[in-house]
Scaffold this active site. Structure first.
Site, mmCIF file in Angstrom:
data_model
loop_
_atom_site.group_PDB
_atom_site.id
_atom_site.type_symbol
_atom_site.label_atom_id
_atom_site.label_comp_id
_atom_site.label_asym_id
_atom_site.label_seq_id
_atom_site.Cartn_x
_atom_site.Cartn_y
_atom_site.Cartn_z
ATOM 1 N N GLU A 248 0.746 -1.178 0.022
ATOM 2 C CA GLU A 248 0.113 0.138 0.015
ATOM 3 C C GLU A 248 0.931 1.193 -0.159
ATOM 4 O O GLU A 248 1.773 1.349 1.072
ATOM 5 C CB GLU A 248 -1.183 0.025 1.282
ATOM 6 C CG GLU A 248 -1.964 1.011 1.030
ATOM 7 C CD GLU A 248 -3.131 1.221 2.080
ATOM 8 O OE1 GLU A 248 -3.875 0.512 2.144
ATOM 9 O OE2 GLU A 248 -2.986 2.096 3.163
ATOM 10 N N CYS A 282 -1.904 8.686 3.986
ATOM 11 C CA CYS A 282 -1.793 8.208 2.482
ATOM 12 C C CYS A 282 -3.357 8.525 1.785
ATOM 13 O O CYS A 282 -3.351 8.698 0.633
ATOM 14 C CB CYS A 282 -1.389 6.907 2.136
ATOM 15 S SG CYS A 282 -2.174 5.626 2.887
#
Length: 479
Positions: A248, A282
């Site tokens: 990720e 993020c």
């Protein structure tokens, strides 16, 4: 002072005087120490994890694995206040954010405890007397490389499914939050049903430990959360041993504000999720793309909402946004603001604190800028801070095109009262998660992951097991 040691084969290991230290981002005072890792310690941890996995007792006992995860959740619950306090001290985030992170960890452990007992295969009859079964088995030794911005959650969301699947693990924590990881490992060490060597942890020493995990032939899976550039480097390093990768990576989350959006609901949430963990997440909102009929109103209300954000220490209950992780990050963002003033318009200028109790910390108040060129570096690159760009689109087609204009595709959100528009936009946005009239709604049950440069694979949810399982086909024929 606290010290985080390595945990290998059920034992705590120290390096004597070889140690680093962690700092509180709110004032840059020391929080604790950590023993430095090495290639030799990494090899030792991997060898232990491989030996325990090959013995087969852990990977073939799903009820034991489920109970271990339940007991781990209990140990985390017992120390949740202490753990949240250390998260605040080492990461600089708000106390409320830290407590939410710990509760998320506990939920994740209990969720995967349930899934550990429901890993099932299937079978089929190809023809008379020709039977095939498909079993799901643990992938092997997993390396989990953890970032500093959510050091508890981003460990558990890989560790819990890896353990549920029957894998053994080597953890490399972020050096900035080494003592958060220490408490996470202490809670795990207190679980009596966990065999020694199933989980091991080695602190970093520069980049030595991470690099060794990436190339070691006995590591089967790497689960990494962090920058896209680092993920790309790990991918290249892992290619020689054909490891499975769960990545990720970076994000540049857009939010689309339609002509019919309820700004009374949208603006507070956009401001909140642009400044969550001081923008160092993020999935944090970084771009606000607005229908031209609502642009001025949206920009003014968002500027006012961001101006009300109270930047301060994470342990101050009056704070609504904490510190950046270090001075280097703050200075990098200040450089970006210089570029924004040169090439765009500033609706709200981020400020540092030159005097007073916050002057020694890594603080930067929120910025709202307007750069229209989607090819501009400040739109294309992940800034990772409380810096928000607002863009006036030409029409709805341009809004969707702008949402997909970067190489990232991790998270996005849309604000509209129209079900038809919501369906059209959520289908058209190239992103792993899209929220409608909300943002950052994350749960153990719901998968997350990215398109394009935002990563490979999925974490959370039932699919979160997939990166840690292999499928085996077994053919049965009659004599």
């Amino acid at each position: 002072m606290m010290q985080a040691n390595h945990w290998i084969n059920g034992r705590w290991l120290d390096n004597g005087d070889e140690r680093g230290h962690t700092l509180n981002p709110a004032d840059n005072t020391p929080v604790g120490y950590y023993a430095l890792g090495s290639k030799a310690l990494t090899d030792q941890a991997i060898d232990v994890a491989r030996s325990v996995f090959e013995a087969g007792q852990w990977s073939t006992k799903p009820r034991v694995r489920a109970q271990v995860l339940l007991d781990y959740a209990d140990r985390l619950t017992e120390r949740q206040n202490e753990l949240a306090d250390i998260i605040v001290q080492e990461s600089g985030k708000l106390q409320s954010e830290a407590r939410g992170e710990v509760l998320g960890c506990i939920s994740e452990c209990r969720y995967y405890a349930g899934l550990a007992r429901t890993i099932m295969g299937r079978s089929t009859e190809l023809d008379t007397g020709q039977w095939v079964s498909f079993t799901r088995e643990a992938a092997g030794v997993v390396a989990i490389i953890v970032p500093w911005n959510a050091p508890a959650t981003l460990l558990i969301r890989s560790l819990a499914p890896a353990l549920a699947a029957g894998c053994t693990v080597v953890v490399k924590p972020a050096p900035q939050t080494a003592n958060v990881n220490r408490i996470m490992m202490e809670c795990l060490a207190a679980v009596t049903g966990l065999p020694a060597g199933v989980v091991n942890s080695v602190n970093e020493n520069g980049i030595e430990v991470g690099q060794r995990l990436s190339v070691h032939p006995d590591v089967d899976v790497i689960s990494f959360t962090g920058a896209s550039s680092t993920g790309s480097a790990i991918m290249a390093s892992a290619a020689g041993t054909l490891k499975r990768l769960s990545l990720e990576l970076g994000g540049k989350a857009p939010t689309l504000v339609a002509s019919d959006a309820n700004l009374d609901i949208a603006i507070p949430q956009i401001a909140r999720h642009a400044t969550i963990i001081a923008g160092q997440m993020c999935t944090a909102i970084t771009r606000v793309i607005v229908d031209p009929s609502r642009f001025e109103e949206t920009a003014e209300k968002l500027r006012d909402a961001l101006a009300e954000v109270r930047t301060g220490r994470g342990d101050d209950r009056q704070s609504t946004m904490g510190a950046l992780i270090d001075a280097r990050s703050r200075d990098r963002l200040l450089g970006s603001l210089d570029i924004a003033r040169r090439d765009g318009e500033i609706w709200l200028q981020g400020q540092t604190f030159e005097s007073g109790p916050l002057a020694k910390g890594n603080f930067l108040t929120p910025t709202l800028m307007q750069i229209q060129d989607v090819k501009h570096e400040l739109i294309q690159e992940e800034l990772f801070g409380p810096v928000l760009n607002i863009e006036c689109a030409d029409d709805e087609a341009d809004m969707l095109a702008r949402a997909n204009a970067t190489r990232y595709g991790l998270a996005a959100s849309v604000w509209t009262e129209s079900v038809r528009r919501a369906q059209h936009w959520t289908r058209g946005i190239r992103s792993g998660s899209v929220w409608v009239n909300a943002h950052n709604r994350l749960a153990a049950e719901t998968e997350t992951g990215g398109f394009r440069h935002s990563g490979l694979g999925r974490l959370h949810g039932m699919q979160g097991l997939d990166d840690f399982l292999e499928t085996k086909t077994v053919y049965f024929a009659e004599d």
